[in-house]
Structure formats: structure tokens, C-alpha cells
Write a protein that holds these residues in place. Structure first.
Motif, short mmCIF file in Angstrom:
data_model
loop_
_atom_site.label_atom_id
_atom_site.label_comp_id
_atom_site.label_asym_id
_atom_site.label_seq_id
_atom_site.Cartn_x
_atom_site.Cartn_y
_atom_site.Cartn_z
N PHE A 1 -4.24 1.54 22.75
CA PHE A 1 -4.66 2.19 21.51
C PHE A 1 -5.56 1.31 20.64
O PHE A 1 -5.86 1.66 19.51
CB PHE A 1 -3.41 2.63 20.71
N PHE A 2 -5.99 0.22 21.21
CA PHE A 2 -6.98 -0.62 20.52
C PHE A 2 -8.34 -0.41 21.16
O PHE A 2 -8.49 -0.50 22.37
CB PHE A 2 -6.60 -2.11 20.62
N GLU A 3 -9.32 -0.08 20.33
CA GLU A 3 -10.69 0.05 20.84
C GLU A 3 -11.30 -1.34 21.01
O GLU A 3 -10.80 -2.34 20.49
CB GLU A 3 -11.50 0.91 19.88
N GLU A 4 -12.41 -1.41 21.73
CA GLU A 4 -12.99 -2.70 22.11
C GLU A 4 -13.34 -3.57 20.90
O GLU A 4 -13.20 -4.78 20.95
CB GLU A 4 -14.24 -2.49 22.96
N ASP A 5 -13.77 -2.95 19.81
CA ASP A 5 -14.20 -3.74 18.65
C ASP A 5 -13.07 -4.01 17.66
O ASP A 5 -13.29 -4.53 16.58
CB ASP A 5 -15.36 -3.03 17.93
N GLU A 6 -11.83 -3.63 18.03
CA GLU A 6 -10.70 -3.81 17.12
C GLU A 6 -9.94 -5.09 17.48
O GLU A 6 -9.76 -5.42 18.65
CB GLU A 6 -9.73 -2.63 17.21
N SER A 7 -9.48 -5.79 16.48
CA SER A 7 -8.56 -6.90 16.71
C SER A 7 -7.18 -6.30 16.96
O SER A 7 -6.91 -5.14 16.65
CB SER A 7 -8.52 -7.82 15.50
N GLN A 8 -6.29 -7.09 17.52
CA GLN A 8 -4.94 -6.60 17.81
C GLN A 8 -4.10 -6.62 16.55
O GLN A 8 -3.21 -7.47 16.36
CB GLN A 8 -4.32 -7.44 18.94
N ARG A 9 -4.38 -5.65 15.69
CA ARG A 9 -3.67 -5.52 14.43
C ARG A 9 -3.21 -4.08 14.30
O ARG A 9 -3.97 -3.15 14.58
CB ARG A 9 -4.60 -5.90 13.26
N TRP A 10 -1.95 -3.89 13.89
CA TRP A 10 -1.37 -2.54 13.90
C TRP A 10 -1.28 -2.03 12.46
O TRP A 10 -0.53 -2.56 11.65
CB TRP A 10 0.02 -2.56 14.54
N GLY A 11 -2.08 -0.97 12.19
CA GLY A 11 -2.12 -0.41 10.85
C GLY A 11 -2.30 1.09 10.88
O GLY A 11 -2.16 1.73 11.93
N PRO A 12 -2.67 1.70 9.75
CA PRO A 12 -2.78 3.16 9.65
C PRO A 12 -3.71 3.76 10.69
O PRO A 12 -3.42 4.85 11.22
CB PRO A 12 -3.31 3.37 8.23
N LYS A 13 -4.83 3.11 10.99
CA LYS A 13 -5.80 3.66 11.94
C LYS A 13 -5.17 3.81 13.32
O LYS A 13 -5.31 4.86 13.97
CB LYS A 13 -7.03 2.75 12.00
N GLN A 14 -4.50 2.77 13.80
CA GLN A 14 -3.88 2.81 15.12
C GLN A 14 -2.69 3.78 15.15
O GLN A 14 -2.49 4.52 16.12
CB GLN A 14 -3.41 1.40 15.53
N ILE A 15 -1.92 3.77 14.06
CA ILE A 15 -0.77 4.68 13.99
C ILE A 15 -1.22 6.13 14.05
O ILE A 15 -0.66 6.95 14.79
CB ILE A 15 0.04 4.41 12.70
N GLN A 16 -2.27 6.47 13.29
CA GLN A 16 -2.73 7.84 13.27
C GLN A 16 -3.33 8.25 14.60
O GLN A 16 -3.13 9.38 15.06
CB GLN A 16 -3.77 8.02 12.15
N ARG A 17 -4.04 7.32 15.24
CA ARG A 17 -4.63 7.63 16.55
C ARG A 17 -3.53 7.93 17.57
O ARG A 17 -3.61 8.90 18.34
CB ARG A 17 -5.50 6.47 17.03
N ARG A 18 -2.51 7.10 17.59
CA ARG A 18 -1.41 7.33 18.55
C ARG A 18 -0.64 8.60 18.17
O ARG A 18 -0.22 9.37 19.04
CB ARG A 18 -0.45 6.14 18.56
N HIS A 19 -0.46 8.84 16.88
CA HIS A 19 0.23 10.05 16.43
C HIS A 19 -0.51 11.30 16.91
O HIS A 19 0.12 12.23 17.44
CB HIS A 19 0.32 10.03 14.90
N ASP B 268 0.86 -1.18 0.00
CA ASP B 268 0.00 0.00 0.00
C ASP B 268 0.90 1.24 0.00
O ASP B 268 1.60 1.52 0.97
CB ASP B 268 -0.90 -0.02 1.24
N VAL B 269 0.90 2.00 -1.10
CA VAL B 269 1.77 3.16 -1.24
C VAL B 269 1.50 4.18 -0.15
O VAL B 269 2.43 4.77 0.44
CB VAL B 269 1.60 3.80 -2.63
N ARG B 270 0.22 4.39 0.18
CA ARG B 270 -0.13 5.39 1.18
C ARG B 270 0.43 4.99 2.56
O ARG B 270 0.94 5.83 3.30
CB ARG B 270 -1.64 5.55 1.26
N PHE B 271 0.33 3.71 2.92
CA PHE B 271 0.88 3.25 4.19
C PHE B 271 2.38 3.50 4.24
O PHE B 271 2.92 4.00 5.24
CB PHE B 271 0.59 1.76 4.38
N ASN B 272 3.09 3.18 3.18
CA ASN B 272 4.53 3.35 3.15
C ASN B 272 4.94 4.81 3.21
O ASN B 272 5.92 5.17 3.88
CB ASN B 272 5.12 2.70 1.90
N GLN B 273 4.21 5.67 2.53
CA GLN B 273 4.59 7.07 2.45
C GLN B 273 4.11 7.89 3.63
O GLN B 273 4.79 8.83 4.05
CB GLN B 273 4.06 7.68 1.15
N GLU B 274 2.95 7.55 4.19
CA GLU B 274 2.32 8.42 5.19
C GLU B 274 2.36 7.88 6.62
O GLU B 274 2.24 8.65 7.56
CB GLU B 274 0.87 8.70 4.79
#
Length: 575
Positions: free
Chosen positions: A541-559, A490-496
Motif C-alpha cells: 500500500f505504499f507507492e514508489e514515491d512514498e516513505s514507509q510512513r502510515w497515515g491518513p492517505k495509506q489508511i484511506q487507500r487500504r480502506h 490531529d482531530v481529523r485523524f483521530n475521528q476519521e
């Protein structure tokens, strides 16, 4: 000047003519280092190996002398070469064979006369120099320690360097004898000036033949010469002795100050006490003021004493005893040309005012906290604009109350024009864009860790790798079927996102080598076993309905969380 312009061998000058020398107080201390030592010994070896060595003497250089006083001749030019020659002799003497008794006697006579060194170094370095020579003459193996100045350290290291070099030779006794013979037969030319005043002037004007003089060393000789000109003889010696003691303290402090040269501190002191950030060339400005009649003998003495105090203050400031505010500013290690003049200005204002001694360091510490906010902003935004131009009015009218200083800076940062580059809008934009490999991300995360640890386990900086960062989603893709990270195609994941602040963590040295780019579930387990609170916090940084997977959503939330925290941490109070 006299016409005493003669040529001698080193043995003739020191032994047959029985010349005893001293380094005048306006001279710099010993400054040669490994490069000059290597050239010195290479030149001696080249001469000794020459087929025509018996026909052509090695030329050691030109020695410029002051008139003899109290049995000793002042050495204006040639100190570095003669001192090195004596240090080499001290290193070679213990290696001479028993058959070389005549050469051994001459070498001892070059170093000492009736147990006293032929050459007296500058006063504050003399004891170490004398002990090095005595050790060689007495064939002692004891170590020579106790050095406090850079020159003393270099003298000791010079003997060690020559000793190691000789030990590497196939026949050390033979080589030591040949090189000492070459050295004692080396030719020197001499010239003697007529009086001490001319000597100080000549030293101040001449081009140095060895290592380049620092501005601090040039200033010392220039001021001493000016005292000769401005004071009668009976007053000049006492005043010069005071200058000498000031610079002795300066040269003792300088080796213990990290990250700053002697000339840096001279410049920062000058900013603080003599006109602000607008004066970059200290020597040029001082000489112009002397020419205009603005600097008296009293001014020179005050300048030297305050400069000495500036060195002592910075040495003390860098000691790890002043708490988090100072430690943070030192660890940030940015814009020393901003930080130290402001600190020195505050220090001298308190000394010159009615403040108690017990108030000095508490005030300095509080001001350091404010300066850390300012400097972090400068470092993060990294504008090409010259910060010191904007800060000159602050330096010249520095409030000693930290709250008043913070309020003043806050008002300036809220204004337009000059301060536009560092306003809150620019600061927030820089925080939002902060990513790897910007080293300010490490500093921000370290401060964040300190905030999290405030009421719990305090992890030491020595336990954390403050040169590297952990990428939660690793830089190199994990090839397992379900690694738990985003799609690396995913180009956006790599760049952003992959290098964004929200994907970065501090890490301990031992932890860093053990995890690599393992699956996220395994990383998460390791994060629970670490002393670093920001790693243990990742699970939050994981909400109750989220699986323990680390991606753009979690990165942006922590950022976003880190950016919001940083805005508060480095905000300026309006009060």
C-alpha cells in the motif's frame, strides 16, 4: 380423583410402605442445577442445625401420584425434589461412619430395593441414574460416564456437587449422617389421581414448583394428553411410546447444539413447516388449532417426528465437516431466526420430495453460501426493521436451487418499499463507515484473509485472535521522536482514520502480545514474519514515491480497497 391425601416421612413412604415409583413418559427429564442443589442442601443443614429439629420435621414437599401400574406408582409432581434427594443420598452414603450402620442400611433401602432403583427416571436417563445409585450402594469409586442428554449430565454433576460440598465440611461423617437423618425424617404429603389420563391433564395444567418448563417440555406433555383424548386405550399407548422416542432423540441432540435453546429450535421448525415467520407463540397456535379440530392424532405424531428430525439436522449442520460455506455462516453467528428456518424448510422439502439422499447436503451447503451473503448484509446494516416480515414470502416459496434463491433475493433487494433498508446503496454506505469496535470488521477481515490465502498457506481460525483487532496506527500514541504515524493531535485523524477499517488487521495471539504500539518500521518488520497474508500485504500500500510512513492517505487507500473487495464478495447475482 381419589381422596388418598396423606402425610408420611420419606423413610415411611419408601421403606415401610415399600412404594416404588416411576416418572411417566409425559414428564420432563431431570432439570435442577447448581442453584437448586445449593438451596436443597442449605435447607437440610438449616433444619439439622435447628434446636427444635426433633420437634419439627423438614417438609420435602407435595407428591402427586398416578395410580399404581405394574408395581410402580407414577410420580406426576415431585420428581425434581425426589430425584435430588436420592442423588444427595448417593453422595452422602459413602461418607457415613462404620458406627452408622442402621442409617446406612436405611439410605441403601431408599435408593434400591432388591438391587433395583426405588425410582425409575424417564427411560432415556434411567441407566445413568441407576449407575449413580449402584455406585453409592456398592461403595465404588469408579466414574459414571456416557451421558448424552442434559438431564444425565445434571444427575452426574449433582452427585459431584454434593460430594464436593460434603468434603468441604470439618467433620464430613458427622455432617453426612445428620443431613441424611434429616432427609429420611422429612415429611411429604401425597395425593393420588384416579387414572393416567387425568394425570397427564393435571401435569399439563399445573404450575411447576422448580425450574420453569421449556415450551418443548410443555408440548410433550400436551401432545401426550391429546393422544389420550383422541385415541382408544389400546392405540394410545403405542402412539405415546412413539412420542416418547421422538423426545428422547430431541433431548439427546439438544445439549450438543450450540447457541440455540430447545424452544428456539421448536420455533424455527414451526416457522419452516407450519405457516412461516408470522407465528411466534408455538404453543398458543397449536392449542388453538387443536381447539378448532385441525390437529389429529396422526398430525401430532408427524409433528413430533419432524421436530425430532429438526433437532438432528441442526446438530449435524453444526458439525465442522461441511466446508467453508457452512463454517462461514456459523462463524458469522447472526440472525439464527432467519437462517435456520430457511435451512429447515429446504431440508424438509427435499425429504418430502423426490430428491436423493446424496443431494441433501450439497444443496444445503449451496443455500448456506447464499444465506451468508444475506445475513452479513443484515448484520452490517443493523436496521430496526423486522427482517423476517420481508422474508416470509421467501420462506413459504423457497427455491431449492441456490442460483434461483440468490436471484430471487437480488430482485427483492433491488426493489423499493419493504426492502429499502438493505438495498445496495445502504450496504455500501455501511461498508464505507465500518470501523472499530464493530465486530463485523473482524468477520470481514477474516473472509478477506481466506481470500488471500486461497492458493497458499491456510491459517486456521484457532491461530487468530478473532476477538481483537490490530490497529496499524496504534490506539495509544507512540512517544518516540519518529514513530512513523500521523499526528495524534490531529482531530481529523483521530475521528476519521484511526479506527477506520483500513487501519485494522487480524492478528495471531502470539503476535498481538509482542508488538504493542512500537514504531511503524518495527511493526512492518514483524508483519513480514507472520502467516497472515493481509499483514504481509501492507507493504503493497505504499507507492514508489512514498516513505514507509502510515497515515491518513495509506489508511484511506487500504480502506477503499477493502470496501471494493467486500462489495464484490457479498454481492447478489442477477442471473
Amino acid at each position: 380423583m381419589s381422596t388418598d391425601n396423606l402425610t408420611y416421612t420419606l423413610r415411611e413412604l419408601l421403606i415401610e410402605r415399600d412404594v416404588r415409583l416411576r416418572v411417566p413418559s409425559y414428564q420432563r427429564a431431570y432439570s435442577w442445577d447448581r442453584n437448586e442443589w445449593q438451596i436443597f442442601v442449605d435447607d437440610l443443614q438449616e433444619q439439622a442445625d435447628s434446636a427444635y429439629a426433633h420437634e419439627h420435621h423438614y417438609y420435602l414437599g407435595h407428591f402427586l401420584f398416578e395410580p399404581t401400574r405394574e408395581g410402580r406408582t407414577g410420580l406426576i409432581d415431585g420428581q425434581q425434589r425426589l430425584t435430588t434427594a436420592m442423588l444427595f443420598t448417593a453422595a452422602a452414603l459413602p461418607h457415613l461412619s462404620t458406627e452408622a450402620s442402621a442409617l446406612s442400611g436405611q439410605a441403601r433401602a431408599v435408593l434400591l430395593r432388591a438391587g433395583v432403583p426405588r425410582l425409575l427416571a424417564v427411560a432415556y436417563d434411567q441407566r445413568i441414574f441407576e449407575r449413580l445409585l449402584e455406585r453409592a450402594v456398592n461403595n465404588e469409586r469408579r466414574l459414571v460416564g456416557g451421558s448424552t442428554t442434559a438431564a444425565q449430565s445434571k444427575m452426574t454433576r449433582a452427585v459431584d456437587f454434593f460430594t464436593e460440598w460434603l468434603n468441604e465440611q470439618e467433620d464430613v461423617s458427622l455432617i453426612a449422617g445428620r443431613l441424611l437423618t434429616t432427609l429420611l425424617q422429612a415429611q411429604v404429603t401425597t395425593f393420588t389421581v384416579s387414572d393416567a389420563r387425568q394425570a397427564a391433564q393435571l401435569f399439563e395444567l399445573q404450575n411447576d414448583r422448580g425450574r420453569q418448563l421449556t415450551d418443548v417440555e410443555k408440548l410433550k406433555s400436551y401432545f401426550i394428553y391429546q393422544l389420550y383424548l383422541k385415541l382408544p386405550a389400546d392405540e394410545a399407548e403405542g402412539a405415546i411410546d412413539r412420542v416418547h422416542r421422538c423426545f428422547e432423540d430431541i433431548f439427546k441432540s439438544a445439549p450438543h447444539i450450540m447457541g440455540l435453546s430447545e424452544d428456539d429450535i421448536l420455533r424455527f421448525y414451526f416457522y419452516a413447516q407450519h405457516g412461516g415467520y408470522q407465528n411466534d407463540s408455538v404453543l398458543h397456535v397449536l392449542k388453538a388449532r387443536v381447539k378448532e379440530g385441525q390437529i389429529s392424532a396422526r398430525t401430532i405424531l408427524d409433528f413430533c417426528e419432524q421436530l425430532s428430525q429438526a433437532f438432528t439436522f441442526i446438530e449435524e449442520y453444526q458439525r465442522p465437516i461441511h466446508g467453508a460455506a457452512v463454517a462461514n455462516l456459523l462463524r458469522l453467528d447472526a440472525y439464527p431466526n432467519v437462517v435456520y428456518p430457511l435451512l429447515l424448510r429446504a431440508f424438509f422439502q427435499m425429504h418430502e420430495g423426490d430428491h436423493k439422499l446424496s443431494e441433501v447436503w450439497p444443496t444445503i451447503i449451496k443455500i448456506s453460501h447464499v444465506l451468508e451473503k444475506l445475513v452479513f448484509r443484515f448484520a452490517l446494516i443493523n436496521s430496526r426493521a423486522r427482517e423476517t416480515d420481508r422474508l416470509n414470502e421467501v420462506l413459504l416459496d423457497l427455491p431449492l436451487d441456490a442460483r434461483a434463491l440468490e436471484s430471487k433475493l437480488s430482485n427483492l433487494l433491488s426493489s423499493s418499499g419493504y426492502w429499502w433498508y438493505w438495498r445496495d446503496e445502504a450496504f455500501i454506505q455501511s461498508l464505507e463507515a465500518l470501523s472499530y469496535p464493530n465486530r463485523r470488521a473482524i468477520y470481514l477481515l477474516w473472509q478477506y484473509e481466506q481470500n488471500l490465502q486461497r492458493r497458499g498457506y491456510e491459517v486456521a481460525a484457532s491461530e487468530v485472535n478473532l476477538n481483537e483487532l490490530e490497529h496499524i496506527a496504534p490506539q495509544t500514541e507512540n512517544q518516540n521522536p519518529k514513530p512513523g504515524y500521523s499526528n495524534y493531535h490531529d482531530v481529523r485523524f483521530n475521528q476519521e482514520h484511526r479506527n477506520l477499517l483500513g487501519n485494522l488487521l487480524l492478528i495471531t495471539r502470539s503476535h498481538n502480545g509482542s508488538i504493542g504500539n512500537i514504531a511503524f518500521s518495527k511493526k512492518l518488520e514483524s508483519y513480514q514474519q507472520t502467516p497472515l497474508a493481509q499483514q504481509r500485504e501492507i507493504v503493497d500500500f505504499f507507492e514508489e514515491d512514498e516513505s514507509q510512513r502510515w497515515g491518513p492517505k495509506q489508511i484511506q487507500r487500504r480502506h477503499n480497497h477493502l470496501v471494493e473487495w467486500a462489495q464484490k464478495r457479498w454481492s447478489f447475482s442477477q442471473s
